[in-house]
Design an enzyme around this catalytic site. Sequence first.
Site, short mmCIF file in Angstrom:
data_model
loop_
_atom_site.label_atom_id
_atom_site.label_comp_id
_atom_site.label_asym_id
_atom_site.label_seq_id
_atom_site.Cartn_x
_atom_site.Cartn_y
_atom_site.Cartn_z
N ARG A 58 0.85 -1.18 0.00
CA ARG A 58 0.00 0.00 0.00
C ARG A 58 0.89 1.23 0.00
O ARG A 58 1.98 1.23 0.57
CB ARG A 58 -0.90 0.00 1.24
CG ARG A 58 -1.91 1.15 1.23
CD ARG A 58 -2.68 1.27 2.54
NE ARG A 58 -3.58 2.42 2.50
CZ ARG A 58 -4.15 2.96 3.56
NH1 ARG A 58 -3.94 2.46 4.76
NH2 ARG A 58 -4.95 4.00 3.43
N HIS A 59 0.42 2.30 -0.62
CA HIS A 59 1.16 3.56 -0.66
C HIS A 59 1.40 4.10 0.74
O HIS A 59 0.82 3.65 1.72
CB HIS A 59 0.39 4.60 -1.48
CG HIS A 59 -1.00 4.84 -0.95
ND1 HIS A 59 -1.25 5.59 0.17
CD2 HIS A 59 -2.20 4.39 -1.37
CE1 HIS A 59 -2.54 5.62 0.42
NE2 HIS A 59 -3.15 4.90 -0.51
N ARG A 62 -0.59 10.00 3.30
CA ARG A 62 -1.15 10.94 2.34
C ARG A 62 -2.12 11.87 3.04
O ARG A 62 -2.48 11.70 4.19
CB ARG A 62 -1.90 10.19 1.23
CG ARG A 62 -3.04 9.32 1.75
CD ARG A 62 -4.00 8.94 0.65
NE ARG A 62 -4.95 7.91 1.02
CZ ARG A 62 -6.02 8.08 1.76
NH1 ARG A 62 -6.28 9.27 2.26
NH2 ARG A 62 -6.84 7.09 2.03
N ARG A 97 -0.27 9.26 -5.42
CA ARG A 97 0.24 8.68 -4.17
C ARG A 97 0.89 7.31 -4.39
O ARG A 97 1.88 6.98 -3.74
CB ARG A 97 -0.86 8.59 -3.13
CG ARG A 97 -2.10 7.80 -3.54
CD ARG A 97 -3.16 7.91 -2.45
NE ARG A 97 -4.38 7.16 -2.72
CZ ARG A 97 -5.40 7.61 -3.41
NH1 ARG A 97 -5.36 8.83 -3.93
NH2 ARG A 97 -6.49 6.87 -3.59
N ASP A 277 -5.06 0.01 -0.12
CA ASP A 277 -5.50 -0.90 0.93
C ASP A 277 -6.53 -1.90 0.40
O ASP A 277 -6.51 -3.08 0.74
CB ASP A 277 -6.05 -0.13 2.14
CG ASP A 277 -7.08 0.93 1.77
OD1 ASP A 277 -7.42 1.05 0.57
OD2 ASP A 277 -7.54 1.65 2.67
#
Length: 414
Positions: A58-59, A62, A97, A277
């Site tokens: 996952r990034h 943010r 992102r 996610d």
Amino acid sequence: MPSEGASARIGSKAMEGGRKRRSWRSASFPLLLLSLALELVLPVAQARSLRFVTLLYRHGDRSPVKAYPRDPYQESAWPQGFGQLSQIYIRSTDFDRTLMSAEANLAGLYPPEGWQVFNPNISWQPIPVHTVPDSAEHLLKFPLSPCPRYEQLQNETRQTAEYVNKTIQYMGFLEMVANKTGIQDVSLESVWSVYDTLFCEKTHKKHLPDWVTLNVMTQLKQLKDFSFEFLFGIHKRVEKARLQGGVLLSQIRKNLTLAANASTPRHFKMLMYSAHDTTLVALQMALDVYSGRQPPYASCHIFELYQEDDGNFSVEMFFRNESGKEPYPVQLPGCAQRCPLLNFLQLTEPVIPQDWKQECQIASTIKDTELIVVLAVCGSILFLLIILLLTVLFRSKSKPPGYRHVSNEGEEQP
């Protein structure tokens, strides 16, 4: 990105091999000669080796994706705008992102060395990150759509006792959230956005409204976790997986199989996916290893492909969801942690779609369509027959009578 635990395991295996070799050296002379003879005749056993890694993460941190109507922090309050990374920014989804997270991870994994250093003041080298437009993303962004059968399954999920009871249990809470946020329609499926916004604001040290207590945040988080269950589980998890996370798992299985195939020319050593996610949850639901909690920022699900001493291949999975801790092992139900590749493929086969577009169709709709087509064809034929019959009758009535000889009155008869 092989885990340190994997490296330790490889090192342990090498040490074990070393101890075996030392024991041969201490054996009696006849046994040593026999051992040497066998080594000349039999192929030398290969040490267990890591052959390929594919991972999904996952990034990173943010700003919120959006604000609720009465949120004091609208987009102007975030210098980088909505949905952007605030700290560190390979196939990736087409979002800033995830693209920036991929670039940041690559910068940490591959610092320039030697000829790669193009500027001594910049410890970075460019590495491409591949993506496709958001409208064409059918691998990493979930839930995948359009898929009528999946929507039908979601409607069925809304009728389950678990969903109905949860709605009744949180009815008053949802009404309170709707009143405080100004969102007209707050449901079990949409309330996740409220939690997400408040979580981002809290993480960035912004003052939250007085109604946002610890208890409110706890309940919002529970409902957000439930929304993941709703998307990919609760009702007919396996069929949902075939229409959602199984699509990505199918590609991962292909990557592992290609890496294990010695005839595959110049296969990648590592393949990374930078996503969301929901991507992680969809994949873990398909694998039936989801913990029930939202994966945090930068969490990572790792697949490691090993070639064993006997030449066969095995798959190990790990999940990293805390920066300060090693990834913990993830075991596929029905298999050992070190799962033989063939077993891994067999156990995951039930959630792999064979024809996603076809499986997304609703069976009753297909039958109804066929029936409509048949009725339309039959109706057209009947209509033509009626037209033909009416035409024949009309022509028959309008035809003039045949000629006959009529004697003129007054004509003298001979």
